[in-house]
Design an enzyme around this catalytic site. Sequence first.
Site, short mmCIF file in Angstrom:
data_model
loop_
_atom_site.label_atom_id
_atom_site.label_comp_id
_atom_site.label_asym_id
_atom_site.label_seq_id
_atom_site.Cartn_x
_atom_site.Cartn_y
_atom_site.Cartn_z
N SER A 147 -20.55 -29.89 -47.68
CA SER A 147 -19.92 -29.58 -46.51
C SER A 147 -21.14 -29.38 -45.67
CB SER A 147 -19.25 -28.21 -46.86
OG SER A 147 -18.59 -27.84 -45.65
N LYS A 189 -18.22 -33.82 -46.39
CA LYS A 189 -17.19 -33.28 -45.65
C LYS A 189 -18.03 -32.69 -44.35
CE LYS A 189 -15.41 -28.55 -45.97
NZ LYS A 189 -14.54 -27.67 -47.04
N LYS A 200 -17.43 -30.62 -40.57
CA LYS A 200 -16.37 -29.61 -40.08
C LYS A 200 -16.10 -30.08 -38.68
CE LYS A 200 -16.82 -26.01 -43.21
NZ LYS A 200 -15.65 -25.17 -43.48
N ASP A 207 -13.01 -30.93 -42.15
CA ASP A 207 -12.26 -29.53 -42.40
C ASP A 207 -12.37 -28.79 -40.76
OD1 ASP A 207 -11.68 -27.01 -43.05
OD2 ASP A 207 -13.32 -26.55 -44.10
N GLU A 266 -8.86 -31.14 -43.92
CA GLU A 266 -8.54 -29.87 -44.61
C GLU A 266 -8.18 -28.87 -43.35
OE1 GLU A 266 -11.83 -28.78 -46.76
OE2 GLU A 266 -11.37 -26.57 -46.86
N ASP A 295 -6.60 -25.05 -47.35
CA ASP A 295 -7.41 -24.09 -47.96
C ASP A 295 -7.25 -22.85 -47.64
OD1 ASP A 295 -9.73 -22.42 -47.98
OD2 ASP A 295 -11.19 -23.58 -46.92
N LYS A 336 -10.34 -22.23 -54.09
CA LYS A 336 -11.47 -21.06 -54.25
C LYS A 336 -10.97 -20.08 -54.88
CE LYS A 336 -13.33 -22.49 -49.54
NZ LYS A 336 -13.45 -21.88 -48.00
N GLY A 393 -15.96 -23.96 -51.73
CA GLY A 393 -16.96 -23.11 -51.75
C GLY A 393 -17.15 -21.91 -50.60
O1 OSB Z 1 -13.65 -23.75 -45.23
O2 OSB Z 1 -14.52 -24.54 -46.94
C1 OSB Z 1 -14.59 -23.85 -46.07
C2 OSB Z 1 -18.01 -22.13 -46.27
C3 OSB Z 1 -17.59 -20.80 -45.77
C4 OSB Z 1 -16.40 -20.55 -45.36
C5 OSB Z 1 -15.35 -21.38 -45.42
C6 OSB Z 1 -15.76 -22.73 -45.92
C7 OSB Z 1 -17.05 -23.11 -46.13
C8 OSB Z 1 -17.50 -24.47 -46.53
C9 OSB Z 1 -18.82 -24.50 -47.29
O3 OSB Z 1 -17.14 -25.43 -46.08
C10 OSB Z 1 -18.58 -24.73 -48.80
C11 OSB Z 1 -19.80 -24.74 -49.66
O4 OSB Z 1 -20.67 -25.55 -49.41
O5 OSB Z 1 -20.10 -23.56 -50.14
MG MG Z 2 -12.28 -24.98 -45.75
#
Ligand code: OSB
Ligand code: MG
Length: 369
Positions: free
Chosen positions: A134, A160, A162, A187, A212, A237, A261, A289
């Site tokens: 991510s 992924k 953002k 995301d 996402e 999510d 999660k 994560g």
């Molecule tokens: O939205 O998935 C998310 C990290 C912190 C809070 C929200 C998110 C995330 C990530 C990182 O996208 C995922 C990871 O590599 O741990």
């Molecule tokens: Mg997310």
Amino acid sequence: MPIDRITLHLVNMRLVAPFETSFGVEHERQCVIVRVDADGLTGWGECPAEGAFGYSYETTTTAWHALKDFLIPRSLGQPVDAAAAHQLGEYLRGHNMARHGLESALWDIAAQQQGIALSKALGGRRDRVAVGVSVGIQASADALIARLEDYLAQGYGRIKIKIKPGYDLEIVKRVRARFPKILLQVDANSAYRLPDAPLFEALDDYGLLLIEQPLGWDDIYEHSKLQARLQTPICLDESIHALGHAALALELKACKVINIKPARVSGFTEARRIHDLCQARGIPVWCGGMLETGIGRAGNVALASLPNFTLPGDISASQRYYAEDIAEPLFALNPDSTLSVPTAPGLGVTVNEKALEKFTERKEIFGHG
Ligand code: OSB
Ligand code: MG
């Protein structure tokens, strides 16, 4: 044998690189590490609430309160029983990350008592889990592409990125032009509203695996309106905190994929229920994560070994997050973009207590023993 002692650690660790999302940028990450001692065994859990509001209404401070003033007093002296802990936590009507921190430590001990890996205790079937990376918001499309080149060279088979208003369609266009074939998903962390639907319709042309959480963090209904206008699967999510939310989302066709999660849904017990529901409905899931340390990462890997986790998880190698971790061995990326599932009893990692102490800003011990 009863729970003798529970220790909370407020931990603060510097990320190898800042992580930026639509709700803000993080340079370091706080979390609460929960240690449970019972039956001569030690279990560990990670509550990935962050230092500030953003992704969730939970913070390390609210989690500390929920644990210290409610969950821990009612758990000391009780038998090690993750299902009972799950039920106890229902009273809180939320505070899922706090609940997961404690429940995870109990799952760890229970699996150790049976002499099996957590993956087996949860019903996992795989010895390797597919993973991706991510990637936070970067200063420019060029900077993002440079980052992606590096991650792809390391072997990550799914990316992924953002997105946020002003950093979306053009960015996806540039990334797709540079990498026409990669598995790519985006995301939005709830940065858009339903009137932004035309943007997502335009994203339909870029072969994304999924989009996402485009809309409100607490919304399901408007996501159902948006999904009806898109080919690309929406993945929820933030909106899914319990089995009932997943059932509602599937009923309304608000998404075609769910990110699970364990911490967001109050722990492995509820995570497994959501997994089972999605499996029965033919809806793929993947493990999200929260920039976890090696403790939370071990739990996420174990969960992702369940059969319906068929899409790559946001569970990257340890060194993608931290220069120094608090659990060993580190998770390393296999050449086929997987992480190996630990096989030792329980979480299957060993906490490096010296490193843990080094990153601990506050510690409190409850009970005795
Ligand atoms: O939205 O998935 C998310 C990290 C912190 C809070 C929200 C998110 C995330 C990530 C990182 O996208 C995922 C990871 O590599 O741990
Ligand atoms: Mg997310």
